[in-house]
Scaffold this motif. Structure first.
Motif, short mmCIF file in Angstrom:
data_model
loop_
_atom_site.label_atom_id
_atom_site.label_comp_id
_atom_site.label_asym_id
_atom_site.label_seq_id
_atom_site.Cartn_x
_atom_site.Cartn_y
_atom_site.Cartn_z
N LEU A 179 41.07 34.85 40.32
CA LEU A 179 40.45 35.83 41.21
C LEU A 179 40.05 37.09 40.45
O LEU A 179 38.96 37.64 40.65
N ILE A 180 40.93 37.54 39.59
CA ILE A 180 40.66 38.76 38.82
C ILE A 180 39.54 38.52 37.81
O ILE A 180 38.65 39.37 37.63
N GLU A 181 39.57 37.36 37.16
CA GLU A 181 38.51 37.04 36.20
C GLU A 181 37.16 36.92 36.89
O GLU A 181 36.13 37.35 36.34
N SER A 182 37.13 36.34 38.08
CA SER A 182 35.88 36.23 38.83
C SER A 182 35.34 37.61 39.19
O SER A 182 34.12 37.85 39.12
N ALA A 183 36.24 38.52 39.58
CA ALA A 183 35.82 39.88 39.91
C ALA A 183 35.25 40.59 38.69
O ALA A 183 34.27 41.33 38.78
N LYS A 184 35.85 40.36 37.52
CA LYS A 184 35.33 40.97 36.30
C LYS A 184 33.95 40.44 35.95
O LYS A 184 33.08 41.19 35.50
N ILE B 218 39.03 46.18 41.18
CA ILE B 218 39.84 44.97 41.36
C ILE B 218 41.13 45.30 42.09
O ILE B 218 41.55 44.57 43.00
N LEU B 219 41.74 46.42 41.70
CA LEU B 219 43.00 46.81 42.35
C LEU B 219 42.80 47.11 43.83
O LEU B 219 43.56 46.63 44.68
N VAL B 220 41.76 47.87 44.14
CA VAL B 220 41.54 48.32 45.52
C VAL B 220 41.01 47.19 46.40
O VAL B 220 41.46 47.03 47.55
N ARG B 221 40.10 46.40 45.89
CA ARG B 221 39.40 45.41 46.73
C ARG B 221 40.07 44.04 46.76
O ARG B 221 39.90 43.30 47.73
N ILE B 222 40.83 43.71 45.74
CA ILE B 222 41.40 42.36 45.67
C ILE B 222 42.93 42.39 45.68
O ILE B 222 43.57 41.77 46.53
N VAL B 223 43.52 43.14 44.73
CA VAL B 223 44.96 43.08 44.55
C VAL B 223 45.72 43.69 45.73
O VAL B 223 46.66 43.10 46.26
#
Length: 291
Positions: free
Chosen positions: A175-180, A189-194
């Motif tokens: 998920l984080i890699e896709s966001a990057k 990434i922190l605000v929208r996903i994590v």
């Protein structure tokens, strides 16, 4: 052979039933130990003065009045109540603003020096600097007799940061890699996903921080000199143990008024807990699992 298996199953079922009965009896006894004192506080808080004179423990209501709460609401207690609310709310917000990014950073394996940071953090969990260095640092920072002395020095809990970190470690790296790949930076990434995926652990940690700030006592008596800045716990201590001038007015304070103060003191935690209770258990179960 079949008869032996059936007999074993029956014996196991019987043993299980006995265990369940004993377990229920023990749990019921533990519940009574917890419930009876709270019930006594509630009953005493609505009792009239004549019912509590010479009677320290009420389990059966003899009268009902809200005059005790009226006394408290028109006394010096409310200033201490407002001070505690301020410390708990501001302190919890500050702690979460620091702890969430800190936990997220430590959960990323690509963080340079991650193991060193974790060892330093764990060291603070085991060892304490002591009272005198703590006081000297706060005094050098000019926070004596300031609400910041109750909030800033204890703004980060190592335990809470670790369980946030453990929870965020369980978030799929994909998920984080896709966001990057979509162009998101670490803050996005922190605000929208994590954070949306970590609501359970965030709710549990909010409760931990709020209760911790709400129960602050030691820092108040060590750093606060102005009685107008005292928090609820200090006033309660004076009310219960030192007597009877803590609410002002110079009159003797009976147990019913003291219990009314205690009931009002429990309200903020009782109000906040139902809103996060559904996230509480699941958050701790996942956040408490070591990576």
């Amino acid at each position: 052979m079949a008869k032996k298996q059936a007999h074993s199953a029956i014996r196991e079922t019987t043993s299980r039933k006995v265990f369940n009965v004993i377990n229920k009896i023990i749990l019921a006894f533990v519940c009574l130990i917890v419930i009876i004192p709270i019930w006594n506080v509630l009953i005493t808080s609505v009792a009239e003065d004549q019912d509590v004179i010479g009677n320290d423990y009420l389990l059966v209501p003899h009268s009902f009045t809200l005059e005790n709460y009226n006394r408290v609401l028109h006394s010096g207690y409310m200033q201490a109540f407002r001070n505690s609310i301020f410390v708990a709310v501001v302190g919890t917000i500050l702690s979460m603003v620091i702890s969430i990014p800190m936990g997220y950073a430590l959960s990323r394996k690509e963080l340079v020096g991650r193991n060193v940071f974790m060892k330093i953090l764990t060291f603070t969990l085991v060892f304490d600097v002591g009272i005198m260095p703590f006081y000297i640092v706060v005094r050098m920072l000019g926070m004596i007799n300031s609400m910041s002395a109750i909030i800033i020095p204890v703004a980060v809990s190592t335990f809470n940061v670790i369980i946030i970190k453990n929870y965020m470690t369980s978030i799929p790296v994909s998920l984080i890699e896709s966001a990057k790949l979509d162009g998101c930076n670490d803050l996005s990434i922190l605000v929208r996903i994590v954070v949306p995926l970590s609501i359970s652990i965030i709710a549990a940690v909010i409760l931990f921080y709020f209760v911790s700030y709400w129960n602050r006592y030691f820092e108040v008596i060590m750093f606060i000199n102005d009685s107008r800045k005292y928090t609820l716990q200090v006033v309660l201590r004076g009310l219960i143990f030192e007597a009877d001038e803590a609410l002002g007015g110079g009159n003797y304070v009976y147990n019913n008024t003291k219990m009314a103060v205690m009931v009002l003191g429990m309200l903020p935690v009782l109000i906040i807990y139902p809103f996060i209770q559904k996230h509480f258990v699941s958050g701790l179960m996942i956040g408490g699992v070591k990576e």
